[in-house]
Scaffold this motif. Structure first.
Motif, mmCIF file in Angstrom:
data_model
loop_
_atom_site.group_PDB
_atom_site.id
_atom_site.type_symbol
_atom_site.label_atom_id
_atom_site.label_comp_id
_atom_site.label_asym_id
_atom_site.label_seq_id
_atom_site.Cartn_x
_atom_site.Cartn_y
_atom_site.Cartn_z
ATOM 1 N N ARG A 10 2.507 2.459 5.171
ATOM 2 C CA ARG A 10 2.677 3.560 6.800
ATOM 3 C C ARG A 10 1.402 3.736 6.770
ATOM 4 N NH1 ARG A 10 7.332 3.537 4.312
ATOM 5 N NH2 ARG A 10 9.120 5.205 5.132
ATOM 6 N N THR A 11 1.723 3.807 8.370
ATOM 7 C CA THR A 11 0.571 4.149 9.328
ATOM 8 C C THR A 11 0.092 5.385 8.848
ATOM 9 O OG1 THR A 11 0.890 4.803 10.459
ATOM 10 C CG2 THR A 11 0.024 1.974 10.567
ATOM 11 N N ILE A 12 -0.993 6.080 9.442
ATOM 12 C CA ILE A 12 -1.766 7.754 9.011
ATOM 13 C C ILE A 12 -0.195 8.056 10.094
ATOM 14 C CG2 ILE A 12 -3.166 7.721 10.370
ATOM 15 C CD1 ILE A 12 -4.900 9.973 8.286
ATOM 16 N N GLN A 35 -6.342 11.627 -6.091
ATOM 17 C CA GLN A 35 -4.696 11.171 -6.285
ATOM 18 C C GLN A 35 -4.387 9.967 -4.658
ATOM 19 O OE1 GLN A 35 -4.572 14.642 -7.243
ATOM 20 N NE2 GLN A 35 -4.210 14.941 -9.096
ATOM 21 N N LEU A 36 -4.288 11.271 -4.360
ATOM 22 C CA LEU A 36 -4.085 10.427 -2.124
ATOM 23 C C LEU A 36 -4.999 9.601 -2.099
ATOM 24 C CD1 LEU A 36 -1.814 10.783 -0.145
ATOM 25 C CD2 LEU A 36 -2.539 12.800 0.720
ATOM 26 N N ARG A 37 -4.438 8.576 -2.082
ATOM 27 C CA ARG A 37 -6.050 7.509 -1.730
ATOM 28 C C ARG A 37 -5.149 6.177 -0.746
ATOM 29 N NH1 ARG A 37 -9.687 9.928 -1.138
ATOM 30 N NH2 ARG A 37 -10.696 11.007 -2.884
ATOM 31 N N PRO A 38 -5.393 6.297 0.615
ATOM 32 C CA PRO A 38 -4.593 4.925 0.873
ATOM 33 C C PRO A 38 -5.199 4.081 0.817
ATOM 34 C CG PRO A 38 -4.539 6.453 2.191
ATOM 35 C CD PRO A 38 -5.077 7.845 0.946
ATOM 36 N N LEU A 39 -4.563 3.164 1.681
ATOM 37 C CA LEU A 39 -5.228 1.538 1.407
ATOM 38 C C LEU A 39 -6.581 1.605 2.554
ATOM 39 C CD1 LEU A 39 -3.687 -0.921 0.483
ATOM 40 C CD2 LEU A 39 -5.167 -0.639 -0.926
ATOM 41 N N GLN A 40 -8.178 2.074 2.900
ATOM 42 C CA GLN A 40 -8.101 1.425 4.180
ATOM 43 C C GLN A 40 -8.867 0.610 4.446
ATOM 44 O OE1 GLN A 40 -11.008 4.488 3.683
ATOM 45 N NE2 GLN A 40 -10.018 6.367 5.243
ATOM 46 N N ARG A 41 -8.798 -0.751 5.745
ATOM 47 C CA ARG A 41 -8.942 -1.722 6.199
ATOM 48 C C ARG A 41 -10.104 -1.328 7.152
ATOM 49 N NH1 ARG A 41 -5.345 -5.566 3.178
ATOM 50 N NH2 ARG A 41 -5.153 -4.156 1.351
ATOM 51 N N ARG A 45 -8.912 1.792 9.551
ATOM 52 C CA ARG A 45 -6.970 2.098 9.256
ATOM 53 C C ARG A 45 -6.444 2.729 7.527
ATOM 54 N NH1 ARG A 45 -4.079 1.515 13.985
ATOM 55 N NH2 ARG A 45 -2.571 1.145 12.775
ATOM 56 N N ARG A 46 -6.023 3.294 7.684
ATOM 57 C CA ARG A 46 -5.306 3.722 6.258
ATOM 58 C C ARG A 46 -3.987 3.646 5.780
ATOM 59 N NH1 ARG A 46 -8.881 7.769 7.550
ATOM 60 N NH2 ARG A 46 -9.884 9.283 6.550
ATOM 61 N N TYR A 47 -3.478 2.685 5.459
ATOM 62 C CA TYR A 47 -2.466 2.094 4.944
ATOM 63 C C TYR A 47 -1.923 2.989 4.035
ATOM 64 C CZ TYR A 47 -3.007 -0.902 7.877
ATOM 65 O OH TYR A 47 -3.113 -1.767 9.821
ATOM 66 N N TYR A 48 -0.693 3.997 3.868
ATOM 67 C CA TYR A 48 -0.434 4.433 2.852
ATOM 68 C C TYR A 48 1.042 3.855 2.099
ATOM 69 C CZ TYR A 48 -2.613 8.710 4.399
ATOM 70 O OH TYR A 48 -3.368 9.334 4.986
ATOM 71 N N PRO A 50 4.078 3.133 -0.837
ATOM 72 C CA PRO A 50 4.802 4.505 -1.214
ATOM 73 C C PRO A 50 5.105 5.139 -2.083
ATOM 74 C CG PRO A 50 6.002 1.763 -1.156
ATOM 75 C CD PRO A 50 4.266 1.847 -1.103
ATOM 76 N N ASP A 51 4.171 4.918 -2.793
ATOM 77 C CA ASP A 51 3.712 5.949 -3.705
ATOM 78 C C ASP A 51 3.007 7.132 -3.042
ATOM 79 O OD1 ASP A 51 4.945 4.897 -6.367
ATOM 80 O OD2 ASP A 51 3.366 3.956 -6.874
ATOM 81 N N ASP A 52 1.667 6.794 -3.171
ATOM 82 C CA ASP A 52 0.907 7.477 -1.555
ATOM 83 C C ASP A 52 2.414 8.542 -0.257
ATOM 84 O OD1 ASP A 52 -1.484 6.490 -2.268
ATOM 85 O OD2 ASP A 52 -1.162 5.003 -1.339
ATOM 86 N N VAL A 53 2.747 7.860 0.066
ATOM 87 C CA VAL A 53 4.110 8.432 0.768
ATOM 88 C C VAL A 53 4.627 9.610 -0.377
ATOM 89 C CG1 VAL A 53 6.096 8.195 2.166
ATOM 90 C CG2 VAL A 53 4.129 6.409 2.328
#
Length: 115
Positions: A10-12, A35-41, A45-48, A50-53
């Motif tokens: 998911r995007t932010i 612990q909340l570390r989405p992928l950053q491209r 751009r943040r991509y969360y 499923p575990d982040d969500v």
């Protein structure tokens, strides 16, 4: 907006909409909850995942519905992480002699099967 599958990133914006929160709150949570570390491209751009969500939903529930403070949630998450480390079995490498014994058993079984 079409509903994404549970395994989709998911995007932010999508996560903020799902939680009913402004995006800046999610960015703030990233500074408070390691612990909340989405992928950053590209372009940050943040991509969360499923575990982040799931974690963001848990943080939202604790803060906005159960009345916890930021420090309270940090403590809960830290305790959970410590408990998981205690419970999670440490993978123990088999001794070399045991691995060789297993290899020999498998080799014998393959020889018998081929015969």
């Amino acid at each position: 907006m079409a509903t994404k599958s549970g395994s989709a990133f998911r995007t932010i914006g999508e996560l903020a909409e799902e939680l009913g929160l402004p995006q800046h709150i999610l960015r703030y949570w990233e500074t408070r909850f390691p612990q909340l570390r989405p992928l950053q491209r590209a372009g940050n751009r943040r991509y969360y995942r499923p575990d982040d969500v799931a974690l963001a939903k848990r943080i939202d529930r604790l803060l906005n519905h159960e009345g916890y403070t930021i420090k309270g949630v940090q403590k809960l998450l830290a305790e959970k992480a410590a408990d998981e480390q205690k419970v999670a079995p440490n993978p123990v490498a088999l001794p070399l002699a045991e691995l060789k014994r297993i290899r020999n058993l498998l080799a014998e079984a393959l020889e018998q099967d081929a015969a």
